[in-house]
Design an enzyme around this catalytic site. Structure first.
Site, PDB file in Angstrom:
ATOM      1  N   TYR A   1      10.192  24.713 104.684  1.00  0.00           N
ATOM      2  CA  TYR A   1       9.225  24.053 103.997  1.00  0.00           C
ATOM      3  C   TYR A   1       7.774  23.740 104.772  1.00  0.00           C
ATOM      4  CZ  TYR A   1       6.933  19.316 102.982  1.00  0.00           C
ATOM      5  OH  TYR A   1       5.832  18.341 102.472  1.00  0.00           O
TER       6      TYR A   1
ATOM      7  N   LYS B   1       4.254  24.636 103.038  1.00  0.00           N
ATOM      8  CA  LYS B   1       3.160  23.779 103.040  1.00  0.00           C
ATOM      9  C   LYS B   1       1.851  24.223 104.068  1.00  0.00           C
ATOM     10  CE  LYS B   1       2.128  19.717 101.007  1.00  0.00           C
ATOM     11  NZ  LYS B   1       2.297  19.706  99.837  1.00  0.00           N
TER      12      LYS B   1
ATOM     13  N   ASP C   1       4.006  25.663  84.507  1.00  0.00           N
ATOM     14  CA  ASP C   1       4.683  26.064  85.975  1.00  0.00           C
ATOM     15  C   ASP C   1       4.036  26.843  86.698  1.00  0.00           C
ATOM     16  OD1 ASP C   1       6.409  26.924  88.012  1.00  0.00           O
ATOM     17  OD2 ASP C   1       8.156  27.328  86.669  1.00  0.00           O
TER      18      ASP C   1
ATOM     19  N   ILE D   1       0.867  11.138  93.342  1.00  0.00           N
ATOM     20  CA  ILE D   1      -0.555  11.079  93.925  1.00  0.00           C
ATOM     21  C   ILE D   1      -1.491  11.828  92.856  1.00  0.00           C
ATOM     22  CG2 ILE D   1      -1.921  12.394  95.530  1.00  0.00           C
ATOM     23  CD1 ILE D   1       0.513  11.700  97.607  1.00  0.00           C
ATOM     24  N   GLY D   2      -0.807  12.883  92.152  1.00  0.00           N
ATOM     25  CA  GLY D   2      -1.734  13.674  91.255  1.00  0.00           C
ATOM     26  C   GLY D   2      -2.328  12.810  90.218  1.00  0.00           C
TER      27      GLY D   2
ATOM     28  N   GLY E   1       0.457  19.097  88.841  1.00  0.00           N
ATOM     29  CA  GLY E   1       1.641  18.088  89.269  1.00  0.00           C
ATOM     30  C   GLY E   1       0.653  16.788  88.897  1.00  0.00           C
TER      31      GLY E   1
END
Length: 417
Positions: A168, A172, A74, A22-23, A17
């Site tokens: 979510y 996470k 992906d 952020i990546g 990503g």
């Protein structure tokens, strides 16, 4: 900001990503040291709503002093990840650091979350992190100072962080549990840590959740990149930690955090999964003026005394126009409880738009359930829909992307109130 030391010179980072947000910020920080960066992301063609591709990110990385290798990946696809890892090793001779940054978010309750969205979050957040780690570890084990860094939160098991978006949170926390397990499994071989921001970070995902106006309550991605740099330049014996960006940078001697703010001096929106519960976050934000207040005492008096819901809908009707309808294309139903309970609607899909009490003229695309007092707070800027949703004050059924578009309507209302 945290100065570069050159410690990542020649190191190869595999970042999922990394085409934006952020990546990409972590990639650019490492590039300043002269690092090699594998940009493992899906965006090869420009996205109509999201900035950047793996190729534009590669250009920025090389301009910053690093070497870039863009790969279409992906993270749910084992073959794609495997191919990217093998190509990276062939190009750069190995992998020293893995940053699991790719993530998907959908903040809806159990009944409102389609299994397609559940599978997406579990596939990217949990499976993608586990898979990419698994495939990189044999090469990391050959590095002198290898690290795995997951952009995931501390494992705060308070039910409040599950009740409004169970899927979510599970997805996470799967990333965080990978840190917990792999740090112990590979102790002495690989440093495995998690990093999470103390405040909201200005990214495309945050703007989708909170609207374009949320930026002033955020910090820039560079604060996370600096904290990541601090972790990745430490010995591999630094492992099993759930690091908060601000806490890490304070240890590095950073004192002025305004340099990371989008709007220096503006109160900041705390991030999910930390110690504060959503209800207390809302109270703190309102106390410190982070959410806009009523524009005048007169408007406040009218809202409180003169039938707040009806008055709000009168103002909504006044700002409806074909442009708003064309831009929105959604029908909203509001089931209100409390002192001014009732059913109301806003049609931003047909003709020039309409609004009023009762059922909408056609089937609603989005149904919002909340207290009438909170409805007025939302439309007068005292309560952000994102915060209302996080705290459980607002329940949403239907198209979440259309729900987020209500921010634009609210922005047009503010000058009227």
């Amino acid at each position: 900001m945290l100065p570069n030391t050159g410690k990542l010179a020649g190191c190869t980072l595999f970042i999922t990503g990394a085409s934006r947000g952020i990546g990409k910020a972590i990639a650019l920080k490492a590039a300043k040291d002269g690092a090699n960066v594998v940009i493992a992301a899906k965006t090869a063609q420009p996205h109509p709503k999201l900035p950047g591709t793996i190729y534009t990110a590669a250009e920025e990385i090389e301009a910053a002093g690093g070497k870039a290798f863009p790969c279409i990946v992906d993270v749910r696809d084992e073959q794609q990840v495997s191919n990217a890892v093998e190509q990276a090793v062939k190009k750069f001779g190995g992998i020293d650091i893995l940053v699991n940054n790719a993530s998907a978010i959908n903040l809806t309750g159990t009944l409102e979350t389609p299994m397609k969205k559940v599978d997406l979050m579990l596939g990217i957040n949990l499976r993608g992190t586990y898979l990419t780690s698994k495939l990189c570890i044999p090469y990391l084990q050959k590095s002198k100072n290898p690290h795995i860094l997951n952009l995931s939160p501390p494992l705060n098991m308070s039910p409040v962080w599950f009740k409004n978006h169970t899927a979510y949170t599970i997805a996470k926390y799967g990333m965080s549990m990978s840190v917990l397990g792999m740090a112990e499994e590979f102790r002495g071989e690989i440093g495995v840590n998690a990093l999470w921001p103390k405040t909201a970070i200005q990214t495309a995902a945050m703007e989708m959740l909170g609207g374009s106006g949320i930026g002033s309550q955020c910090r820039k991605p560079e604060i996370v990149a600096d904290a990541a740099y601090s972790i990745l330049t430490r010995p591999k014996t630094f492992t099993g930690n759930f690091v908060i960006d601000e806490d890490m940078l304070k240890k590095e001697g950073i004192k002025n955090f305004d340099i990371y703010a989008v709007s220096p001096g503006h109160p900041l929106l705390p991030d999910f999964f930390l110690d504060d519960e959503p209800e207390s976050l809302i109270q703190k934000m309102e106390e410190h003026g982070a959410a806009p207040i009523f524009k005048s005492g007169k408007a406040q008096k009218e809202a409180v005394v003169g039938g707040p819901v009806a008055e709000t809908f009168n103002i909504i009707k006044a700002v409806l126009n074909p442009e708003v309808v064309k831009a929105t294309q959604g029908v909203y139903k509001f089931d209100l409880s409390g002192e001014h309970s009732g059913t109301w609607y806003i049609d931003l899909k047909n003709d020039s738009g309409s609004a009023g009490s009762g059922e909408p003229p056609v089937k609603a695309d989005v149904v919002m359930t909340l207290d009438s007092a909170d409805f007025v707070k939302m439309f007068t800027g005292k309560l952000k829909p994102t915060m209302a949703f996080m705290s459980g004050k607002l329940k949403i059924k239907g198209d979440m992307s259309l729900a987020m578009k209500m921010e634009k309507m609210m922005a047009q209302l503010k000058p009227k109130l």
